[in-house]
Design a protein around this motif. Structure first.
Motif, PDB file in Angstrom:
ATOM      1  N   HIS A  71      -4.964   0.630   3.738  1.00 46.86           N
ATOM      2  CA  HIS A  71      -5.462   0.086   2.094  1.00 46.86           C
ATOM      3  C   HIS A  71      -6.771   1.867   1.914  1.00 46.86           C
ATOM      4  O   HIS A  71      -6.863   2.799   2.015  1.00 46.86           O
ATOM      5  CB  HIS A  71      -6.909  -0.368   2.134  1.00 46.86           C
ATOM      6  N   HIS A 101       3.320   0.554   7.466  1.00 48.77           N
ATOM      7  CA  HIS A 101       2.090  -0.213   6.335  1.00 48.77           C
ATOM      8  C   HIS A 101       1.714  -0.503   7.087  1.00 48.77           C
ATOM      9  O   HIS A 101       0.959  -1.599   8.259  1.00 48.77           O
ATOM     10  CB  HIS A 101       3.322  -1.899   6.190  1.00 48.77           C
ATOM     11  N   LEU A 102       0.091  -0.234   7.137  1.00 49.57           N
ATOM     12  CA  LEU A 102      -1.042  -0.699   7.691  1.00 49.57           C
ATOM     13  C   LEU A 102      -1.032  -0.768   8.981  1.00 49.57           C
ATOM     14  O   LEU A 102      -0.505  -0.354  10.077  1.00 49.57           O
ATOM     15  CB  LEU A 102      -1.894  -1.498   6.952  1.00 49.57           C
ATOM     16  N   GLY A 103      -2.425  -1.207   9.999  1.00 52.59           N
ATOM     17  CA  GLY A 103      -2.430  -1.654  11.110  1.00 52.59           C
ATOM     18  C   GLY A 103      -0.943  -1.808  11.690  1.00 52.59           C
ATOM     19  O   GLY A 103      -0.612  -1.287  12.416  1.00 52.59           O
ATOM     20  N   PRO A 104      -0.865  -3.587  11.157  1.00 51.04           N
ATOM     21  CA  PRO A 104       0.023  -3.931  11.768  1.00 51.04           C
ATOM     22  C   PRO A 104       1.367  -3.546  11.474  1.00 51.04           C
ATOM     23  O   PRO A 104       2.111  -3.701  12.528  1.00 51.04           O
ATOM     24  CB  PRO A 104      -0.126  -4.961  10.949  1.00 51.04           C
ATOM     25  N   SER A 116       0.978  -1.450  -0.165  1.00 48.42           N
ATOM     26  CA  SER A 116      -0.055  -0.324   0.020  1.00 48.42           C
ATOM     27  C   SER A 116       1.064   1.300  -0.154  1.00 48.42           C
ATOM     28  O   SER A 116       0.389   2.384  -0.561  1.00 48.42           O
ATOM     29  CB  SER A 116      -1.277   0.562   1.129  1.00 48.42           C
ATOM     30  N   HIS A 159     -11.881   0.411  -0.362  1.00 45.89           N
ATOM     31  CA  HIS A 159     -11.445  -0.748  -0.302  1.00 45.89           C
ATOM     32  C   HIS A 159     -11.335  -1.327   1.068  1.00 45.89           C
ATOM     33  O   HIS A 159     -12.071  -2.286   1.797  1.00 45.89           O
ATOM     34  CB  HIS A 159      -9.947  -1.327  -0.317  1.00 45.89           C
ATOM     35  N   LEU A 218     -14.078  -4.175   2.917  1.00 43.39           N
ATOM     36  CA  LEU A 218     -14.124  -4.925   2.772  1.00 43.39           C
ATOM     37  C   LEU A 218     -13.363  -6.175   3.921  1.00 43.39           C
ATOM     38  O   LEU A 218     -14.071  -6.871   3.367  1.00 43.39           O
ATOM     39  CB  LEU A 218     -13.313  -5.566   1.267  1.00 43.39           C
ATOM     40  N   ASP A 219     -12.847  -5.115   4.587  1.00 43.87           N
ATOM     41  CA  ASP A 219     -12.112  -6.288   5.540  1.00 43.87           C
ATOM     42  C   ASP A 219     -11.494  -7.260   4.702  1.00 43.87           C
ATOM     43  O   ASP A 219     -11.173  -7.977   5.618  1.00 43.87           O
ATOM     44  CB  ASP A 219     -13.242  -7.287   6.407  1.00 43.87           C
ATOM     45  N   ALA A 220     -10.096  -6.165   4.227  1.00 49.57           N
ATOM     46  CA  ALA A 220      -9.195  -7.628   3.512  1.00 49.57           C
ATOM     47  C   ALA A 220      -8.637  -7.664   4.870  1.00 49.57           C
ATOM     48  O   ALA A 220      -8.614  -7.241   5.965  1.00 49.57           O
ATOM     49  CB  ALA A 220      -8.773  -6.630   2.488  1.00 49.57           C
ATOM     50  N   PRO A 221      -7.389  -8.626   4.910  1.00 53.45           N
ATOM     51  CA  PRO A 221      -6.283  -9.408   5.397  1.00 53.45           C
ATOM     52  C   PRO A 221      -5.679  -8.363   6.885  1.00 53.45           C
ATOM     53  O   PRO A 221      -5.807  -8.586   8.067  1.00 53.45           O
ATOM     54  CB  PRO A 221      -5.647 -10.846   4.577  1.00 53.45           C
ATOM     55  N   LEU A 222      -5.280  -7.501   5.635  1.00 54.93           N
ATOM     56  CA  LEU A 222      -4.569  -6.329   6.578  1.00 54.93           C
ATOM     57  C   LEU A 222      -5.652  -5.373   7.227  1.00 54.93           C
ATOM     58  O   LEU A 222      -4.981  -4.592   8.214  1.00 54.93           O
ATOM     59  CB  LEU A 222      -3.278  -6.375   5.922  1.00 54.93           C
ATOM     60  N   GLU A 223      -6.476  -5.054   6.861  1.00 50.32           N
ATOM     61  CA  GLU A 223      -7.538  -4.215   7.946  1.00 50.32           C
ATOM     62  C   GLU A 223      -7.323  -4.450   9.522  1.00 50.32           C
ATOM     63  O   GLU A 223      -7.648  -5.275   9.972  1.00 50.32           O
ATOM     64  CB  GLU A 223      -9.088  -4.348   7.119  1.00 50.32           C
ATOM     65  N   SER A 224      -7.235  -3.435   9.932  1.00 49.02           N
ATOM     66  CA  SER A 224      -7.980  -3.115  11.171  1.00 49.02           C
ATOM     67  C   SER A 224      -7.963  -1.908  11.127  1.00 49.02           C
ATOM     68  O   SER A 224      -8.077  -0.505  10.095  1.00 49.02           O
ATOM     69  CB  SER A 224      -6.066  -3.602  11.692  1.00 49.02           C
TER      70      SER A 224
END
Lengths: 517, 517
Positions: B100, B71-74, B26, B104, B107-113
């Motif tokens: 994301h 990179h995103l929440g994680p 992302s 997007h 859609l709760d893709a794996p890395l979404e938080s």
């Protein structure tokens, strides 16, 4: 009995008898209480991401929770990424987060932070236990929540004064209801769809990738012509010779679009409609074909065995599942590449292995090469938060000490939680780690192109290159007490892999390969 | 110009020209944009805790922000612990968290938080920038917030579609007001207190531990008999020969109680009333004596130089500060212990050094042994979240490439963010790391007793023992490209330390010592 002792007794009385821990001062009474509750096994991690990832691996293998012990907000913060993965995997887990004494919090001492924000971020259930009289009951509730079908990540905050104060009372286990069974209507609807003779896919997710579900799904597919897929990153999939072989949906949206071409009905069992992992300019994020109807046979919380078996008994009463035959690639020779490593693993995978897969781009060929290997469990990166693989393997080995664990790691991902190797050495876990050493964030090289980002110089490329200097995983493993070797040919790799599997305790092999991409 | 390019141009136009990064898919347009904005220097970390800790070290040294790319929440989660430390240090910093694409997220893709929960946990200012037209202005606001006195941790969430879409507009720097000056009344009140002739302590915190403040405080102390202390963990203290020597408040509450015995007036300058680091049964958490009156000369956000100089001009118009004379311990010989390592560092510390101190219990003797060493900066663990030291040293070396950086690390703490060594090797940073290898969580052995926890067996002791297997830091450093050696006598240590300082680039010395506790 103090609060910490009451908590520990409640945990072991409910069958939670392993605690992965990285404690600090606020957890000292919990640590001390381990001496008075010897049924609890403490396993030390040198970093919280190891602790939480190990608890995830343990919970995935045994379908019952381990505990973790984390040090206030910052300690929990270090464990969050793997808790994110565990939550996406629906892993049962009880996190115990030590906190300042209740009266100390308002003083904003250096380690004070908003723990609620963190427990909320990654937990299906959380609570703060402020009195020793309640800690037993709170712990029993946390365990029951963790065991709620199919499994939940729970977080119980334990203030230091709750831990050290007298008056603790252990609590009895709370019975957990079985997973709810789906309504007959849901089974009937899908049976009707399957009778239409139109192109249909059954998409298996959650715990529907275990043997009973796979066997029932395979019967349904054989009788009706429906095709089977699993979600892209199953938490724990049972596979290999003697089990139905089911393809996963691809990581790339283009693959999924291809796999679902002309599908008119998508039946979800413990899964959700497929979406792309990331968004890309001018590419769809939702991957269900436009003229495809979605049917939900079972939610991930429901009894997927029962749902699939009832459906199979209705539409395939006399059909047997199609089982993978034993079949392995030849033992490879010559150049060491992602392909020959995959062949070697397929050729040599031992009986009843557990595979922790964080090989990323280097692992693209593994599903094929291992499809006919002896029966094994395959653990995937469920939440996309890298740094899962080595801790997960560590916890799986604690859960299943008699099974060989194969930990497949990309070199980039390996560096997030590398100290898992030390815990493997301390516990003498039977983990064979293979590091796919291509010296780059290869997946990002691919993604840089896929997102359509234009680069004109070297600054961008520098950030995707993890050579300069090269990481020496043999030295890193040795520094943490894990015997290690480097393989640069297929012959070397096969010899080292066989030797590692034949010896007890952990080993690491650095497989030096060119990048696939 | 796309959003990423507009952001990068705004950053460099405002003087933010270093970005510590651990990117993912992302963030690919941000990474690609580095090629079009060459004034921005990207520095890769293999783990986010390295990235955020390095930005903290950079900001502490230069009093201006670096950027981070997460990179995103994680990814942000992995960087949180060092962001906690940075916030407690009031370090200026601009975190860019890729997310994301806006469409997007649902859609709760794996890395979404829930990224908001994380940015809120550790940031003084945060914002989500959802349109490329606004990203420049949002970035300028984030930088201005980061530079607000004395410095703030800011977080700007950058959705992938904001990053890749056209329409980005760079923004001009936003002027930042100077730190507010304290009211004349505050100065007059403290002057009056100092005139009473009662036992008075000036407690210096925040940025009031820099040379101008220390000189003014020393004049006040010399003229009035007031005593000086700094808070226990100053973010960056200027000290050594030629500067006023000021003692820190102790880590243990017993020490602080002793230091503040009979004090009737406590004057706070950029500091807060002292509290104990942790709570202990039957010990006070608030450490200000009961009959002591607290006076606030300046808040940490205010102009502490001006406040102290106005006070000094009033109460000590003709008094000079008392400056530490050059004085070093003798070069030690014989057994290597925490004491002889401290003496060696005091004896050999080079001119203008930067010391990153995460030596924990092994470092208790360092303040004394270095008090008369050549002038240097001392960076402390501000938020108690271990894993700060090596990343902080890395960032300090990027900020000040011409100064020698000494990174003092406890072996337990070193394992949280050890891959900082790789970034030091890549950047060829002049960092000399000393690992105090006592093979235990020594501080926890002490704390186990101090909290009054009773242990009766070996289970508790196991969790405080990080030997079995011993960590080999020479191998670990070598595995990441950092030349390393092991010292077991004082002579060996002094020889290796001198050699490391004489050579460019990073080095590591594993000092094998018995535990102090």
């Amino acid at each position: 009995m103090n609060g910490a002792q009451a908590m520990l007794r409640t945990l072991v009385d409910s069958g939670v008898d392993v605690c992965f821990a990285n404690p600090g001062t606020s957890e000292m009474h919990f640590v001390a209480a381990l001496d008075s509750v010897p049924r609890m096994r403490g396993v030390l991690g040198l970093f919280e991401g190891v602790v939480t990832g190990a608890a995830d691996g343990y919970g995935r293998m045994l379908d019952r929770p381990a505990a973790t012990l984390l040090h206030l907000g910052p300690g929990m913060a270090n464990g969050l990424a793997n808790l994110h993965n565990a939550r996406k995997a629906h892993t049962p887990m009880v996190n115990v987060i030590g906190d300042h004494a209740t009266y100390h919090k308002a003083l904003d001492a250096p380690l004070e932070s908003d723990i609620d924000a963190l427990t909320g971020w990654c937990s299906d259930w959380s609570h703060i236990s402020t009195r020793p009289e309640e800690i037993g009951a709170d712990t029993a509730r946390a365990i029951a929540a963790a065991r709620t079908s199919p499994g939940q990540v729970t977080s119980l905050v334990l203030p230091a004064d709750t831990s050290w104060s007298a008056g603790g009372t252990a609590a009895e286990p709370i019975p957990v209801p079985a997973a709810p069974k789906v309504a007959e209507d849901a089974v009937a609807e899908v049976a009707k769809v399957l009778g239409l003779g139109e192109s249909t896919v059954l998409l298996l997710g959650g715990n529907a990738v275990r043997e009973p579900q796979l066997r029932a799904a395979s019967r349904i597919a054989a009788a009706t012509g429906a095709r089977l897929f699993t979600e892209t990153f199953p938490a724990r999939m049972e596979r290999g010779a003697g089990l139905p072989a089911v393809e996963k949906l691809g990581y790339l949206s283009e693959q999924v679009t291809y796999q679902l071409t002309d599908v008119r009905h998508l039946v979800l069992i413990g899964s959700r409609p497929p979406v792309s992992f990331f968004a890309y300019p001018d590419k769809p994020s939702e991957l269900t074909p436009a003229d495809c109807t979605v049917h939900q046979l079972a939610e991930f919380t429901e009894d997927t065995v029962d749902a699939l078996e009832r459906l199979a008994d209705r539409v395939a009463p006399d059909t047997a599942p199609v089982l993978a035959e034993a079949s392995r690639p030849a033992v490879p020779t010559g150049e060491l590449t992602a392909q020959t490593v995959a062949e070697a693993i397929g050729a040599l995978l031992p009986e009843d292995a557990i595979v922790s897969d964080e090989a990323n781009t280097s692992g693209l060929l593994l599903p094929m090469s291992t499809a006919g290997a002896p029966r094994h469990d395959w653990l995937s990166l469920t939440g996309g938060a890298i740094g899962q693989g080595m801790p997960l393997a560590t916890g799986a080995a604690i859960a299943c000490p008699d099974r060989p664990v194969i930990s497949l790691e990309a070199d980039g991902s390996a560096m997030y939680t590398i100290s898992a190797l030390w815990t493997q050495a301390r516990e003498q876990s039977n983990v064979t780690t293979v590091v796919f050493s291509n010296r780059s964030y290869a997946i990002l090289r691919m993604e840089l192109q896929r997102v359509g980002a234009e680069t004109t110089g070297t600054a961008a490329a520098e950030l995707l290159d993890i050579g300069r200097p090269d990481l020496d995983f043999v030295a890193l493993a040795g520094g943490m007490g894990v015997p290690a070797s480097r393989a640069t040919t297929a012959e070397e790799f096969c010899g080292q892999f066989s030797k590692a599997l034949a010896e007890p305790g952990p080993h690491l092999i650095e497989a030096v390969i060119p990048s696939l991409l």
